[in-house]
Design a protein around this motif. Sequence first.
Motif, PDB file in Angstrom:
ATOM      1  N   GLY A 188      71.763  67.691  23.894  1.00 37.24           N
ATOM      2  CA  GLY A 188      72.118  68.256  25.151  1.00 37.24           C
ATOM      3  C   GLY A 188      72.609  69.745  25.376  1.00 37.24           C
ATOM      4  N   CYS A 189      72.202  70.537  24.624  1.00 36.05           N
ATOM      5  CA  CYS A 189      72.397  71.978  24.655  1.00 36.05           C
ATOM      6  C   CYS A 189      71.448  72.165  25.753  1.00 36.05           C
ATOM      7  N   GLY A 190      72.169  73.216  26.592  1.00 45.18           N
ATOM      8  CA  GLY A 190      71.656  73.719  27.809  1.00 45.18           C
ATOM      9  C   GLY A 190      71.847  72.778  29.163  1.00 45.18           C
ATOM     10  N   TYR A 191      72.157  71.693  28.995  1.00 49.39           N
ATOM     11  CA  TYR A 191      72.555  70.661  29.978  1.00 49.39           C
ATOM     12  C   TYR A 191      73.902  70.194  29.876  1.00 49.39           C
ATOM     13  N   GLY A 192      74.719  70.829  29.331  1.00 53.20           N
ATOM     14  CA  GLY A 192      76.306  70.625  29.491  1.00 53.20           C
ATOM     15  C   GLY A 192      76.734  69.825  28.387  1.00 53.20           C
ATOM     16  N   GLY A 193      75.670  69.722  26.970  1.00 53.89           N
ATOM     17  CA  GLY A 193      76.158  68.947  26.169  1.00 53.89           C
ATOM     18  C   GLY A 193      76.085  69.863  24.670  1.00 53.89           C
ATOM     19  N   SER A 194      76.244  69.653  23.590  1.00 51.22           N
ATOM     20  CA  SER A 194      76.493  70.414  22.604  1.00 51.22           C
ATOM     21  C   SER A 194      75.148  70.759  21.742  1.00 51.22           C
ATOM     22  N   LEU A 195      75.307  71.838  20.905  1.00 53.81           N
ATOM     23  CA  LEU A 195      74.277  71.969  19.955  1.00 53.81           C
ATOM     24  C   LEU A 195      74.275  71.508  18.607  1.00 53.81           C
ATOM     25  N   SER A 196      73.261  70.831  17.952  1.00 56.98           N
ATOM     26  CA  SER A 196      73.656  70.265  16.679  1.00 56.98           C
ATOM     27  C   SER A 196      72.328  70.661  15.770  1.00 56.98           C
ATOM     28  N   ALA A 197      72.790  70.450  14.407  1.00 54.90           N
ATOM     29  CA  ALA A 197      71.929  71.035  13.386  1.00 54.90           C
ATOM     30  C   ALA A 197      72.125  69.936  12.157  1.00 54.90           C
ATOM     31  N   LEU A 198      71.082  69.958  11.481  1.00 54.71           N
ATOM     32  CA  LEU A 198      71.212  68.949  10.107  1.00 54.71           C
ATOM     33  C   LEU A 198      70.842  70.149   8.872  1.00 54.71           C
ATOM     34  N   VAL A 199      71.928  69.766   7.890  1.00 53.13           N
ATOM     35  CA  VAL A 199      71.574  70.746   6.932  1.00 53.13           C
ATOM     36  C   VAL A 199      70.938  69.950   5.651  1.00 53.13           C
ATOM     37  N   TYR A 200      69.863  70.489   4.829  1.00 52.88           N
ATOM     38  CA  TYR A 200      69.328  69.722   4.084  1.00 52.88           C
ATOM     39  C   TYR A 200      69.340  70.587   2.783  1.00 52.88           C
ATOM     40  N   PRO A 201      69.794  70.049   1.399  1.00 51.28           N
ATOM     41  CA  PRO A 201      69.755  68.677   1.211  1.00 51.28           C
ATOM     42  C   PRO A 201      71.269  67.725   1.407  1.00 51.28           C
ATOM     43  N   SER A 202      72.187  68.679   1.713  1.00 52.42           N
ATOM     44  CA  SER A 202      73.535  67.924   1.800  1.00 52.42           C
ATOM     45  C   SER A 202      73.618  67.021   2.998  1.00 52.42           C
ATOM     46  N   MET A 203      72.689  66.898   4.056  1.00 49.08           N
ATOM     47  CA  MET A 203      72.615  65.945   5.034  1.00 49.08           C
ATOM     48  C   MET A 203      73.928  66.362   5.914  1.00 49.08           C
ATOM     49  N   GLU A 204      74.437  67.348   5.850  1.00 48.56           N
ATOM     50  CA  GLU A 204      75.849  67.853   6.594  1.00 48.56           C
ATOM     51  C   GLU A 204      75.322  68.056   7.934  1.00 48.56           C
ATOM     52  N   ILE A 205      76.059  67.620   9.102  1.00 49.91           N
ATOM     53  CA  ILE A 205      75.591  67.846  10.393  1.00 49.91           C
ATOM     54  C   ILE A 205      76.783  68.978  11.027  1.00 49.91           C
ATOM     55  N   LEU A 206      75.878  69.893  11.510  1.00 47.56           N
ATOM     56  CA  LEU A 206      76.955  71.111  12.144  1.00 47.56           C
ATOM     57  C   LEU A 206      76.688  70.705  13.862  1.00 47.56           C
TER      58      LEU A 206
END
Length: 209
Positions: A188-206
Amino acid sequence: MNKKLLKVNSSIKSWIGIGDLHGDVSKLNLMLRKIENLPYVVDAIILLGDIISESAGGGKILYTIKSIKSSQIELIYGNHDVEFLNAYNMVRSNLKKKNQFLEYFGLGEEIMHWFEFMGVYSLELESAFLSHAGLDDRFSLSEQSIENLIYSSFKENLNHITQKLVIQGHIPMNKVKSYGSHWFLDTGCGYGGSLSALVYPSMEILNVT
């Protein structure tokens, strides 16, 4: 499939997929700071489309993206980006209308050329298949159309299509979710939500809010 429809890059081993931005420069900058503070550098940062906002100045985010030097940048077009480029192509032969368009979005011709050159509709790596809207589950990877890649609404397991991770944005979720190996990064980034990302290969979520 041609390079714009399906770009294949087997040299990218580690990457960060970033969900829909919708022109939110401040959240992108927060995410880039978070990425810079990671204890490792990835081969590529991959933007999953819907980069541009339709509001005035909503294209300025491209300058921030172009300035990223820490990793290779891969741009995947979303439906909003395609509509933006189609609108630009409608006015680019009329000098007055073209200048009005560029002024409204806060852009120059050089960055527009860069965006047109850089973007693709999907990216296939050894580890994953990435597109803005995932896949239509009735077709193989090589059979996907542009419409499938930017508009699909399928949100279940895609293991019957590919054993690779399938990473997409497009469908807003309240948090990053997965169905089997099918991952959704639009929060929902840009519409009141957050911005998320996925890191590979650790599969960490930012995530940044």
